[in-house]
Design a protein around this motif. Structure first.
Motif, PDB file in Angstrom:
ATOM      1  N   ALA A   1      38.437  59.138  43.326  1.00 51.08           N
ATOM      2  CA  ALA A   1      38.500  57.686  43.117  1.00 51.08           C
ATOM      3  C   ALA A   1      39.626  57.351  42.149  1.00 51.08           C
ATOM      4  O   ALA A   1      40.317  58.255  41.651  1.00 51.08           O
ATOM      5  N   CYS A   2      39.796  56.083  41.874  1.00 58.54           N
ATOM      6  CA  CYS A   2      40.818  55.620  40.924  1.00 58.54           C
ATOM      7  C   CYS A   2      40.159  54.742  39.850  1.00 58.54           C
ATOM      8  O   CYS A   2      39.159  54.087  40.121  1.00 58.54           O
ATOM      9  N   GLY A   3      40.775  54.708  38.685  1.00 59.04           N
ATOM     10  CA  GLY A   3      40.389  53.761  37.622  1.00 59.04           C
ATOM     11  C   GLY A   3      38.929  53.858  37.251  1.00 59.04           C
ATOM     12  O   GLY A   3      38.371  54.934  37.047  1.00 59.04           O
ATOM     13  N   SER A   4      38.300  52.701  37.166  1.00 55.84           N
ATOM     14  CA  SER A   4      36.894  52.651  36.752  1.00 55.84           C
ATOM     15  C   SER A   4      36.000  53.413  37.721  1.00 55.84           C
ATOM     16  O   SER A   4      35.005  54.018  37.312  1.00 55.84           O
ATOM     17  N   ALA A   5      36.337  53.360  38.999  1.00 51.83           N
ATOM     18  CA  ALA A   5      35.528  54.084  39.987  1.00 51.83           C
ATOM     19  C   ALA A   5      35.579  55.585  39.681  1.00 51.83           C
ATOM     20  O   ALA A   5      34.581  56.295  39.792  1.00 51.83           O
ATOM     21  N   TYR A   6      36.758  56.047  39.258  1.00 48.72           N
ATOM     22  CA  TYR A   6      36.901  57.448  38.845  1.00 48.72           C
ATOM     23  C   TYR A   6      35.984  57.730  37.644  1.00 48.72           C
ATOM     24  O   TYR A   6      35.346  58.779  37.561  1.00 48.72           O
TER      25      TYR A   6
ATOM     26  N   ILE B   1      34.830  56.881  46.037  1.00 48.46           N
ATOM     27  CA  ILE B   1      34.207  55.693  45.435  1.00 48.46           C
ATOM     28  C   ILE B   1      35.248  54.587  45.357  1.00 48.46           C
ATOM     29  O   ILE B   1      36.355  54.811  44.847  1.00 48.46           O
ATOM     30  N   SER B   2      34.873  53.411  45.824  1.00 54.59           N
ATOM     31  CA  SER B   2      35.833  52.305  45.759  1.00 54.59           C
ATOM     32  C   SER B   2      35.128  50.966  45.889  1.00 54.59           C
ATOM     33  O   SER B   2      34.343  50.762  46.812  1.00 54.59           O
ATOM     34  N   GLN B   3      35.407  50.083  44.952  1.00 52.96           N
ATOM     35  CA  GLN B   3      34.882  48.720  45.063  1.00 52.96           C
ATOM     36  C   GLN B   3      35.479  48.048  46.282  1.00 52.96           C
ATOM     37  O   GLN B   3      34.765  47.577  47.155  1.00 52.96           O
ATOM     38  N   SER B   4      36.799  48.005  46.336  1.00 52.01           N
ATOM     39  CA  SER B   4      37.482  47.246  47.389  1.00 52.01           C
ATOM     40  C   SER B   4      37.398  47.934  48.747  1.00 52.01           C
ATOM     41  O   SER B   4      37.462  47.283  49.782  1.00 52.01           O
ATOM     42  N   GLY B   5      37.314  49.260  48.725  1.00 49.91           N
ATOM     43  CA  GLY B   5      37.367  50.015  49.970  1.00 49.91           C
ATOM     44  C   GLY B   5      38.748  50.024  50.582  1.00 49.91           C
ATOM     45  O   GLY B   5      38.935  50.424  51.728  1.00 49.91           O
ATOM     46  N   GLU B   6      39.745  49.570  49.818  1.00 47.41           N
ATOM     47  CA  GLU B   6      41.106  49.480  50.353  1.00 47.41           C
ATOM     48  C   GLU B   6      42.127  50.218  49.495  1.00 47.41           C
ATOM     49  O   GLU B   6      43.310  50.206  49.820  1.00 47.41           O
ATOM     50  N   THR B   7      41.722  50.804  48.384  1.00 48.22           N
ATOM     51  CA  THR B   7      42.673  51.443  47.483  1.00 48.22           C
ATOM     52  C   THR B   7      43.454  52.528  48.240  1.00 48.22           C
ATOM     53  O   THR B   7      42.853  53.451  48.809  1.00 48.22           O
ATOM     54  N   ALA B   8      44.772  52.381  48.228  1.00 44.62           N
ATOM     55  CA  ALA B   8      45.613  53.214  49.099  1.00 44.62           C
ATOM     56  C   ALA B   8      45.393  54.710  48.851  1.00 44.62           C
ATOM     57  O   ALA B   8      45.242  55.492  49.796  1.00 44.62           O
TER      58      ALA B   8
ATOM     59  N   SER C   1      36.952  38.999  39.360  1.00 44.46           N
ATOM     60  CA  SER C   1      37.731  39.383  38.173  1.00 44.46           C
ATOM     61  C   SER C   1      38.458  40.700  38.463  1.00 44.46           C
ATOM     62  O   SER C   1      37.874  41.611  39.059  1.00 44.46           O
ATOM     63  N   VAL C   2      39.697  40.780  38.026  1.00 47.76           N
ATOM     64  CA  VAL C   2      40.479  41.986  38.315  1.00 47.76           C
ATOM     65  C   VAL C   2      39.833  43.218  37.666  1.00 47.76           C
ATOM     66  O   VAL C   2      39.742  44.280  38.276  1.00 47.76           O
ATOM     67  N   ALA C   3      39.374  43.055  36.438  1.00 47.86           N
ATOM     68  CA  ALA C   3      38.701  44.187  35.778  1.00 47.86           C
ATOM     69  C   ALA C   3      37.264  44.270  36.282  1.00 47.86           C
ATOM     70  O   ALA C   3      36.538  43.284  36.282  1.00 47.86           O
ATOM     71  N   THR C   4      36.886  45.445  36.707  1.00 51.55           N
ATOM     72  CA  THR C   4      35.548  45.581  37.284  1.00 51.55           C
ATOM     73  C   THR C   4      34.466  45.694  36.210  1.00 51.55           C
ATOM     74  O   THR C   4      34.685  46.273  35.147  1.00 51.55           O
ATOM     75  N   THR C   5      33.320  45.127  36.498  1.00 52.79           N
ATOM     76  CA  THR C   5      32.149  45.324  35.633  1.00 52.79           C
ATOM     77  C   THR C   5      30.918  45.574  36.521  1.00 52.79           C
ATOM     78  O   THR C   5      30.347  46.655  36.508  1.00 52.79           O
TER      79      THR C   5
ATOM     80  N   SER D   1      37.273  52.181  27.014  1.00 50.66           N
ATOM     81  CA  SER D   1      38.675  52.139  26.590  1.00 50.66           C
ATOM     82  C   SER D   1      39.536  51.410  27.627  1.00 50.66           C
ATOM     83  O   SER D   1      40.371  50.574  27.288  1.00 50.66           O
ATOM     84  N   LEU D   2      39.299  51.719  28.906  1.00 46.95           N
ATOM     85  CA  LEU D   2      40.084  51.051  29.959  1.00 46.95           C
ATOM     86  C   LEU D   2      39.818  49.546  29.939  1.00 46.95           C
ATOM     87  O   LEU D   2      40.742  48.727  30.030  1.00 46.95           O
ATOM     88  N   LYS D   3      38.529  49.191  29.791  1.00 47.23           N
ATOM     89  CA  LYS D   3      38.182  47.764  29.780  1.00 47.23           C
ATOM     90  C   LYS D   3      38.936  47.058  28.663  1.00 47.23           C
ATOM     91  O   LYS D   3      39.542  46.020  28.869  1.00 47.23           O
ATOM     92  N   LEU D   4      38.913  47.670  27.472  1.00 51.92           N
ATOM     93  CA  LEU D   4      39.568  47.017  26.334  1.00 51.92           C
ATOM     94  C   LEU D   4      41.069  46.892  26.563  1.00 51.92           C
ATOM     95  O   LEU D   4      41.654  45.825  26.415  1.00 51.92           O
ATOM     96  N   LYS D   5      41.713  47.995  26.917  1.00 55.68           N
ATOM     97  CA  LYS D   5      43.179  47.932  26.974  1.00 55.68           C
ATOM     98  C   LYS D   5      43.684  47.075  28.127  1.00 55.68           C
ATOM     99  O   LYS D   5      44.656  46.357  27.988  1.00 55.68           O
ATOM    100  N   GLU D   6      42.985  47.108  29.271  1.00 54.42           N
ATOM    101  CA  GLU D   6      43.544  46.385  30.420  1.00 54.42           C
ATOM    102  C   GLU D   6      43.454  44.879  30.259  1.00 54.42           C
ATOM    103  O   GLU D   6      44.295  44.155  30.773  1.00 54.42           O
ATOM    104  N   ILE D   7      42.446  44.391  29.500  1.00 57.92           N
ATOM    105  CA  ILE D   7      42.362  42.923  29.391  1.00 57.92           C
ATOM    106  C   ILE D   7      42.852  42.385  28.048  1.00 57.92           C
ATOM    107  O   ILE D   7      43.211  41.221  27.966  1.00 57.92           O
TER     108      ILE D   7
HETATM  109  C1  F6R Z   1      39.535  48.520  36.206  1.00 57.67           C
HETATM  110  C2  F6R Z   1      39.519  48.475  37.661  1.00 57.67           C
HETATM  111  C3  F6R Z   1      40.316  49.490  38.384  1.00 57.67           C
HETATM  112  C4  F6R Z   1      39.624  49.894  39.698  1.00 57.67           C
HETATM  113  C5  F6R Z   1      40.566  50.804  40.501  1.00 57.67           C
HETATM  114  C6  F6R Z   1      39.935  51.273  41.792  1.00 57.67           C
HETATM  115  O1  F6R Z   1      38.755  47.516  35.642  1.00 57.67           O
HETATM  116  O2  F6R Z   1      38.912  47.621  38.250  1.00 57.67           O
HETATM  117  O3  F6R Z   1      40.587  50.595  37.607  1.00 57.67           O
HETATM  118  O4  F6R Z   1      38.436  50.548  39.407  1.00 57.67           O
HETATM  119  O5  F6R Z   1      41.745  50.116  40.795  1.00 57.67           O
HETATM  120  O6  F6R Z   1      39.671  50.202  42.635  1.00 57.67           O
HETATM  121  P1  F6R Z   1      38.634  50.334  43.810  1.00 57.67           P
HETATM  122  O7  F6R Z   1      37.299  50.576  43.210  1.00 57.67           O
HETATM  123  O8  F6R Z   1      38.711  49.022  44.531  1.00 57.67           O
HETATM  124  O9  F6R Z   1      39.078  51.487  44.656  1.00 57.67           O
END
Ligand code: F6R
Length: 614
Positions: A305-310, A352-359, A403-407, A489-495
């Motif tokens: 996964a990437c980012g928060s999903a990771y 794991i992916s919220q959007s299901g589209e992360t390249a 919101s761009v930052a995931t919660t 840490s990611l939440k704090l720095k990204e926003i």
């Molecule tokens: C951080 C955040 C990103 C996503 C990442 C993966 O707040 O939202 O780090 O978690 O870009 O995105 P998805 O889950 O859509 O694959």
């Protein structure tokens, strides 16, 4: 990244496009534009800056009359944010307008060919080649009976990379065309017109009947009808899906920011992801479709996964290994795909992916599938690419996350991991029925516990006010606490744009501790009972070097007061579920610090919600 919309119908197009773009602004927001056919010609208005600049420029769309149009909100890839690089892009005679989400990878080669043929480019974007290429083939196909579809399929075969494209042609004024490869695209069938969009929320106000466009498919929309074609230009049938999301989920609903609203939706999200999978006191994950034999045979799990999903994957490793004793590797998708991973028979790859589209996540999924490994997607967006391509899908029922930052999607992903780990452990005979029952009780208590943490926000707010000027913040913890720190840490720095780092508490003294100076804020996660004393030693180390310590710990760990400057207690839960609680004060802290600094918390600079480029 980038969002595209299109409309054809009985209403004025511009206000509908602006409304749709507002729902897609989370995908990119450095410039926006629209192309509208006014009955004689196509007019384009576009501008660098947020969507509100375009709204002002067009007086909320009223200066752009017409019932057919396409629109775009941009996250720059090729070419800086500027008026010229904003979409839509025209061909030279301004008879074809194009909006694009994705990257045309061979655009340099195509640009050279088109330039050699005399085409002149006005922007630095990769997209403009599509407008000129369409022009080139449109002229070439003049004699062909189905000239437009011929032209579009030809272009489709020439461009490499990813795209969702919306196109209007001046001399086909009763049609909007759309096509896609590896970038999301949906078509909505409305009562008074039809729409295209990058994501469902953009059309929900007008329709709930949606077609999900597959790779290399083309849609042709008229006022009344929608037809579909494959990449050979042959007509194909598609079935629409009814979207049953609550439309309010994509609105702010009285909250100042989507981020805050989504944080407050976490108790519901947790319930919605959990409850349907608990039946008669057992965990039942029907969509998993794995027999007990298959589960027992799992050799290794790869979470990608990437980012928060990771970060939820990092948490899951501790839980899956702890409970089910299945070895777990966690990879960043962008690394996994290029490191020639060793995948073996009976491995399971979880994406794991919220959007299901992360390249990168999508590419990792395809890599695993190519190697014949079973894949499971933990995905939020229904019908997204990962959801459709994974062998099995477990949905997180978080609803639209704007919101761009995931919660809330992050919280839902955690629940999915807990359920999987408990289920696998039970099937493998690693835990008793009694233990499962206890864990289910603890899981069911989480929503109310999260509600309580959200309700007691004042202390966090006060602390946040004190640290709006912080330069560096460190997050430390061990085991699952380290994973929580990564996300905090990611939440704090990204926003907030405050530099912060998460460290495994024991690792700090191997270099990073030299960055601690008088007054540096260190946020310590101390929720793992068996590690209390170890982490407290690390707290003492940073405090004796001048750090101010904010500890997040369990209610039973009052001893910590002696070693921390501020303490936030989270309710008692199973040691594997503490992430779901400890993350809440960290989200609130990040939010209030950012608000104090005047940041745009819903749309942090340089980011986009759906990262559809590598
Ligand atoms: C951080 C955040 C990103 C996503 C990442 C993966 O707040 O939202 O780090 O978690 O870009 O995105 P998805 O889950 O859509 O694959």
């Amino acid at each position: 990244m980038c969002g595209i919309v299109g409309y054809i119908g009985e209403e004025q197009a511009a206000p509908i496009l602006l409304d749709g773009l507002a729902k897609l602004e989370y995908r990119g927001y450095d410039s926006a534009g629209m192309a509208i056919y006014d009955g004689e010609k196509i007019n384009i208005q576009k501008s660098m800056g947020r969507l509100k600049v375009l709204s002002e420029l067009t007086h909320d769309g009223s200066t752009m009359p017409g019932c057919i149009g396409i629109g775009h909100t941009r996250w720059a890839t090729h070419g800086e944010p500027s008026d010229a690089n904003a979409h839509p892009h025209f061909n030279e005679s301004k008879t074809i307008a194009v909006v694009h989400n994705g990257i045309i990878e061979n655009y340099v080669k195509l640009k050279k060919k088109l330039t050699d043929k005399g085409y002149q480019f006005l922007s630095e974007t990769d997209t403009e080649v599509v407008a000129h290429l369409l022009d080139y083939y449109y002229k070439k196909n003049e004699e062909k009976p189905d000239r437009i579809i011929e032209t579009i399929t030809k272009v489709m075969h020439r461009v490499e990379g990813s795209y969702a494209l919306g196109i209007i042609f001046q001399d086909q004024p009763d049609r909007v065309y759309a096509l896609r490869k590896d970038s999301p695209l949906i078509v909505g069938k409305g009562a008074h017109g039809n729409l295209i969009a990058s994501d469902v929320p953009a059309v929900l106000k007008y329709t709930r009947d949606v077609y999900f466009i597959d790779n290399e498919e083309i849609a042709c929309l008229t006022k009344e009808e929608i037809s579909f074609f494959n990449s050979d230009g042959e007509s194909i049938e598609k079935t629409s899906k009814r979207i049953d999301w609550d439309i309010n989920a994509a609105e702010k609903g009285g909250y100042e920011h989507f981020l805050l609203k989504e944080m407050y939706e976490q108790p519901k999200t947790v319930r919605d992801t959990l409850n349907p999978r608990i039946k008669d006191g057992q965990i039942v994950i029907e969509e998993l479709g794995m027999t007990d034999e298959e589960i027992c045979a799992i050799n290794r799990i790869h979470i990608v996964a990437c980012g928060s999903a990771y970060h939820t994957g990092v948490t899951a490793k501790y839980i899956m290994e702890g409970l089910a004793r299945i070895p777990v590797e966690v990879d960043l998708a962008s690394e996994f795909r290029y490191r020639n991973p060793i995948l073996q028979k009976n491995d399971l790859v979880i994406i794991i992916s919220q959007s299901g589209e992360t390249a990168d996540s999508l590419a990792a999924l395809r890599e695993a599938k190519e190697q014949g490994i079973t894949t499971l997607g933990i995905v939020n967006v229904v019908g997204s690419s990962i959801a459709r391509e994974a062998d099995r899908v477990m949905y997180t029922w978080a609803g639209p996350e704007i919101s761009v930052a995931t919660t809330k999607a992050y919280s839902a992903q955690l629940i999915a991991h807990y359920l999987l780990a408990i289920h696998f452990a039970k099937v493998k005979g690693m835990i008793t029925d009694e233990k499962v029952a206890d864990m289910i009780t603890e899981l069911k208590a989480l929503p109310a516990q999260i509600e309580m943490l959200l309700a007691n926000k004042e202390k966090i707010q006060k602390m946040a006010n004190r640290y709006v000027g912080a330069k560096d913040v460190f997050f430390i913890g061990r085991g699952i606490d380290y994973a929580i720190g990564l996300e905090g840490s990611l939440k704090l720095k990204e926003i907030s744009y405050i530099h912060s780092e998460a460290y495994a508490a024991g690792e700090l003294k191997h270099g990073t501790i030299s960055l601690i100076e008088e007054g540096t804020l260190v946020i310590s996660l101390v929720t793992q009972k068996d590690l209390y004393l170890k982490t407290i030693s690390n707290i003492v180390e940073v405090r004796s070097r001048g750090a101010v310590v904010f500890a997040v710990t369990n209610e039973d760990n009052t001893e910590i007061e002696k070693n921390a400057d501020y303490v936030i207690y989270v309710p008692q839960t199973n040691k594997y579920f503490t992430n779901s609680l400890a993350i809440v004060p960290l989200q609130l802290f990040a939010y209030y610090v950012s608000i104090g600094r005047g940041c745009d918390v819903d749309k942090p600079r340089n980011l986009a919600k759906s990262v559809t480029v590598e």
